[in-house]
Design a protein around this motif. Sequence first.
Motif, mmCIF file in Angstrom:
data_model
loop_
_atom_site.group_PDB
_atom_site.id
_atom_site.type_symbol
_atom_site.label_atom_id
_atom_site.label_comp_id
_atom_site.label_asym_id
_atom_site.label_seq_id
_atom_site.Cartn_x
_atom_site.Cartn_y
_atom_site.Cartn_z
ATOM 1 N N GLY A 112 5.562 58.074 -5.420
ATOM 2 C CA GLY A 112 5.058 56.743 -5.774
ATOM 3 C C GLY A 112 3.755 56.819 -6.548
ATOM 4 N N PHE A 113 2.830 57.669 -6.094
ATOM 5 C CA PHE A 113 1.563 57.826 -6.810
ATOM 6 C C PHE A 113 1.785 58.445 -8.197
ATOM 7 N N THR A 114 2.769 59.320 -8.319
ATOM 8 C CA THR A 114 3.089 59.892 -9.638
ATOM 9 C C THR A 114 3.539 58.797 -10.595
ATOM 10 N N ALA A 115 4.393 57.905 -10.122
ATOM 11 C CA ALA A 115 4.851 56.793 -10.970
ATOM 12 C C ALA A 115 3.677 55.908 -11.373
ATOM 13 N N LEU A 116 2.764 55.634 -10.424
ATOM 14 C CA LEU A 116 1.598 54.812 -10.739
ATOM 15 C C LEU A 116 0.707 55.492 -11.770
ATOM 16 N N GLN A 176 -9.755 50.396 -20.634
ATOM 17 C CA GLN A 176 -9.389 51.805 -20.716
ATOM 18 C C GLN A 176 -9.959 52.588 -19.534
ATOM 19 N N PHE A 177 -11.207 52.291 -19.154
ATOM 20 C CA PHE A 177 -11.785 53.016 -18.014
ATOM 21 C C PHE A 177 -11.049 52.664 -16.726
ATOM 22 N N ALA A 178 -10.647 51.408 -16.593
ATOM 23 C CA ALA A 178 -9.874 51.024 -15.405
ATOM 24 C C ALA A 178 -8.557 51.791 -15.357
ATOM 25 N N ALA A 179 -7.920 51.948 -16.538
ATOM 26 C CA ALA A 179 -6.660 52.705 -16.586
ATOM 27 C C ALA A 179 -6.906 54.163 -16.206
ATOM 28 N N THR A 180 -8.006 54.738 -16.692
ATOM 29 C CA THR A 180 -8.316 56.135 -16.355
ATOM 30 C C THR A 180 -8.599 56.276 -14.870
ATOM 31 N N LEU A 181 -9.336 55.309 -14.313
ATOM 32 C CA LEU A 181 -9.643 55.344 -12.876
ATOM 33 C C LEU A 181 -8.356 55.309 -12.055
ATOM 34 N N VAL A 182 -7.418 54.430 -12.428
ATOM 35 C CA VAL A 182 -6.141 54.352 -11.708
ATOM 36 C C VAL A 182 -5.347 55.642 -11.905
ATOM 37 N N ASP A 183 -5.325 56.139 -13.151
ATOM 38 C CA ASP A 183 -4.569 57.355 -13.460
ATOM 39 C C ASP A 183 -5.073 58.545 -12.652
ATOM 40 N N VAL A 184 -6.355 58.836 -12.739
ATOM 41 C CA VAL A 184 -6.909 60.016 -12.072
ATOM 42 C C VAL A 184 -6.836 59.854 -10.559
ATOM 43 N N SER A 185 -7.123 58.658 -10.056
ATOM 44 C CA SER A 185 -7.079 58.437 -8.598
ATOM 45 C C SER A 185 -5.650 58.598 -8.068
ATOM 46 N N ALA A 186 -4.678 58.054 -8.804
ATOM 47 C CA ALA A 186 -3.288 58.180 -8.365
ATOM 48 C C ALA A 186 -2.819 59.626 -8.440
ATOM 49 N N ALA A 187 -3.201 60.327 -9.523
ATOM 50 C CA ALA A 187 -2.811 61.737 -9.635
ATOM 51 C C ALA A 187 -3.449 62.564 -8.524
ATOM 52 N N ALA A 232 -4.264 61.402 -5.627
ATOM 53 C CA ALA A 232 -3.617 61.000 -4.377
ATOM 54 C C ALA A 232 -2.295 61.723 -4.176
ATOM 55 N N VAL A 233 -1.626 62.104 -5.287
ATOM 56 C CA VAL A 233 -0.385 62.877 -5.166
ATOM 57 C C VAL A 233 -0.644 64.147 -4.380
ATOM 58 N N LEU A 234 -1.696 64.852 -4.731
ATOM 59 C CA LEU A 234 -2.033 66.094 -4.030
ATOM 60 C C LEU A 234 -2.650 65.813 -2.669
ATOM 61 N N TRP A 235 -3.442 64.768 -2.572
ATOM 62 C CA TRP A 235 -4.166 64.472 -1.322
ATOM 63 C C TRP A 235 -3.209 64.176 -0.177
ATOM 64 N N ALA A 251 -13.967 61.374 -2.298
ATOM 65 C CA ALA A 251 -14.573 62.666 -2.606
ATOM 66 C C ALA A 251 -13.556 63.605 -3.252
ATOM 67 N N PHE A 252 -12.313 63.542 -2.772
ATOM 68 C CA PHE A 252 -11.300 64.433 -3.324
ATOM 69 C C PHE A 252 -10.997 64.085 -4.779
ATOM 70 N N VAL A 253 -11.071 62.800 -5.115
ATOM 71 C CA VAL A 253 -10.849 62.405 -6.518
ATOM 72 C C VAL A 253 -11.857 63.102 -7.423
ATOM 73 N N ALA A 254 -13.108 63.202 -6.984
ATOM 74 C CA ALA A 254 -14.123 63.893 -7.786
ATOM 75 C C ALA A 254 -13.790 65.377 -7.921
ATOM 76 N N VAL A 255 -13.368 66.002 -6.823
ATOM 77 C CA VAL A 255 -12.986 67.415 -6.871
ATOM 78 C C VAL A 255 -11.805 67.614 -7.813
#
Length: 875
Positions: A81-85, A233-244, A246-249, A261-265
């Motif tokens: 689901g997070f990958t699709a987002l 665009q920044f909102a899209a990047t925030l959603v993109d990176v956070s969702a990606a 979250a896939v690993l998290w 914190a994990f999003v920053a890592v």
Amino acid sequence: MPDDVEAFNVPNEADEVEPSHYERWKAVLTPWRPAITALAGIVVVVLVWLAISKLIAEVDYNDVLDTLHATPVWAIAAALGFTALSFLALSIYDLSALRYLGRAIPYPIVALTAFCAYAVGNTAGFGPLTGGAIRFRFYARLGFEPSDVAKVVAYVTVAFGIGLAGVTGLGLTFAAHDLADPLSLPPTLLRVLGGLILVLMAGLFAYSAFGNGRIGWRGLSVPLPRPGLMLAQFAATLVDVSAAAAVLWVLLPQTDVGLPAFVAVYAVAIGLGVASHVPAGLGVFEAVIIAVVGRTASVDQVLSALILYRVIYYGVPLLVASGLVTGMEVRRAASGAQASRVLRAGAQLSPRVLATLTFALGAVLVLSGVTPAADQRLDLLSDLLPLPILEGAHFLESVLGLGLIVIARGLAHRLDGAWWAAVVAVGAAVMLSLLKALAISESIALALLFIALLAARREFNRPASLLHQRLTPGWLLAITTVIVTAAAVMFFVYSDVEYSNQLWWQFEFSEEAPRSLRALLGVVIAAGSFAAWSLLRASKGKTGQPEPEEIAEAVRILAAQPHPDANLVRMGDKTLLFSDDRRAFIMFGRQAHSWVALFDPIGPRSSWPGLIWQFVEMARAAGGRAMFYQVMPENLALYADAGMRAYKLGEAAQVDLQNFDLKGAKRASLRHAFNRSQREGLSFELLEPDQVEQSIDDLQRISNLWLAEHRAREKRFSLGAFDRAYVMAQPAAIVRRDGRIVAFATVMMTGMKQEATIDLMRFEPEVPAGTMEFLFISLMLHLKEQGYHRFDLGMAPLSGLSESPAAPFWHRMGRAVFEHGERFYNFHGLRAFKAKFQPQWQPRYIAVSGGMSPALALADVTVLISGGLKGVVGK
């Protein structure tokens, strides 16, 4: 003249500035930059996997497998689901880029392109298979200028980089306490660093809103997006990176590192992976995650999560993209000519998507060859198959995996030979995967690729041999990355096995380590052999002057083509390269490392793709750089397929002869000039080749006088020189005064009689003003009576380049030369003269091999046209 480029003359050799030491070293190293980058990437890969080996030294492979199999279904579903987002947010990048350029494209088409581009770019991550190449081919088909496509790619790249920095800043600022222990840094320092990043981001936004809206560095200046677009665009990047992230998290075990914190890592790990230039950041990303998260969680669980993350976030979208383009190919075949734009778009995307899937599955086969199969499957196979079959299947499939990686490059370039090789190799791999270990999921993925290749057969239409290709540094880096990774995985899996020479000769169903060792050795030997053959084999490229028989064959081909410029082949000063079917040819010259083809290929368009590919590979095999000079916009996709980039060179002026006359107010100046010339005793005549031969001495005399008067040298390559045989082979338009020839121009035509142009233009010093204008008018009126449709006045160099503040650097540099370069060349005067005839202006481009500077390419062309550096410095 076809391009009217006499030379960009340098006033005096004494004016040349002595280059600095930096410039000298840069000039020496520039041709080697791809190889140096690839070598640096290989060093990074080796060092990273050595570091990972130390981090996981205490981890047992079986524990990783147990953890992998124990992953909860809800975690896998959440990761999907997070990958699709994340991929939904990624489509906003392209949408924002198009809005930034003021272009409107339906969202379904943009989303399809973005999804396939990111599915390919995330997995491959290196030059020949990048998402940028997909965007170029797709958007170019919608009428985008190459500079516009480049701006889309640049926007997406910069937006991701800035957004990634902003997400990192947020994570460091608001989750500094959670990050302090894993990073062994004080929370205050992390907050300060994160705050500094956010301040810079806020400053950029404020400057966009209240400043002059432009940002620059070292003379380069580009307009910033509007504040609203920047926020979106920044909102899209925030959603993109956070969702990606979250896939690993959600796949990781419980840790003290929260999601913010994990999003920053994650952002830092992704950034380092991109900066390393390693395909897909393989190893670099894993090293950062293990080093940070592995301090507070079980390393075997972290490894398990990383494996699943790669499969879900990288593998699944690539399979979905392949399924999409395959389904579109099937539906397009059923729809025929009535296929929608979306279906046609799928056809344009399928070769690179399938090439990336082939590359990925090839890597999977290599990695599968160095890992053990499940004991239950081996026990079952031992009752069904003799041991030699299993051993042979294991070894052959590993080597076949390497073959698929090599074949992927040919698929990316749409080679029909690569398609046949892929179909055979994938079909064999499906069977071998079952024979070696009953690898059901592996065989299903290969079967899907097999079906996709069959569905997309029509897209692989370039008749060129797969063996013609020579591996570039980028592909050597990719192959090395896969092999080094396979070696690291094998040593990890069999870390408890003591090495001895006897391992090589142990053949038993239960002995997996010897089998993996032999498979890796086979892959290494095959890779080394292919790389050595690719780099050291003798070039089959032909250089030198063509034989008379070849020129005659080329003249026969061009007689059936509409564009007459190719009559320059009659000069015999360019090397000829014919297609395999001898129906088309390329004429080219060499200057330093540049192999310069003049115009698009000449001959039936069906023969062009393979011929372009053959020329590019021939130049690369000889250590050169291919370029095509003065190509037409409708053919740019063919050069993009060959890995070339296009830059606008100028505009060609073409007169519609069917509507050309001297009536009306708009043509008053032409009418007055024509009548004045007639009153001054000028008359026009078009001589056929046999008549030219009778007047050749007069034409020679006029040419000599013209060269002496203008202190000029004969040009070459894209211009004809006064060679008696060359001049006598074509018609000539002449102007007489009192019965004596005072001016002439050689006329180029083809047997189709659709278009005509001129090459040499020479006149006596004392001719009346407007003589050449009279010649042009008279010739066009005469050709109109003969039924010709167009008259090509030639190209106005560097005209028609964008004046927009958002124009790329090449356009701004070209505009500067056009506006201020009158000292060296009459840019304005040339365009003004052609504009008198009210032509239709059509863009012309120079297509160059990836990484080559257009300015350097144009400099080499100038030297080639001028007959050497002496011709550039002189006239």
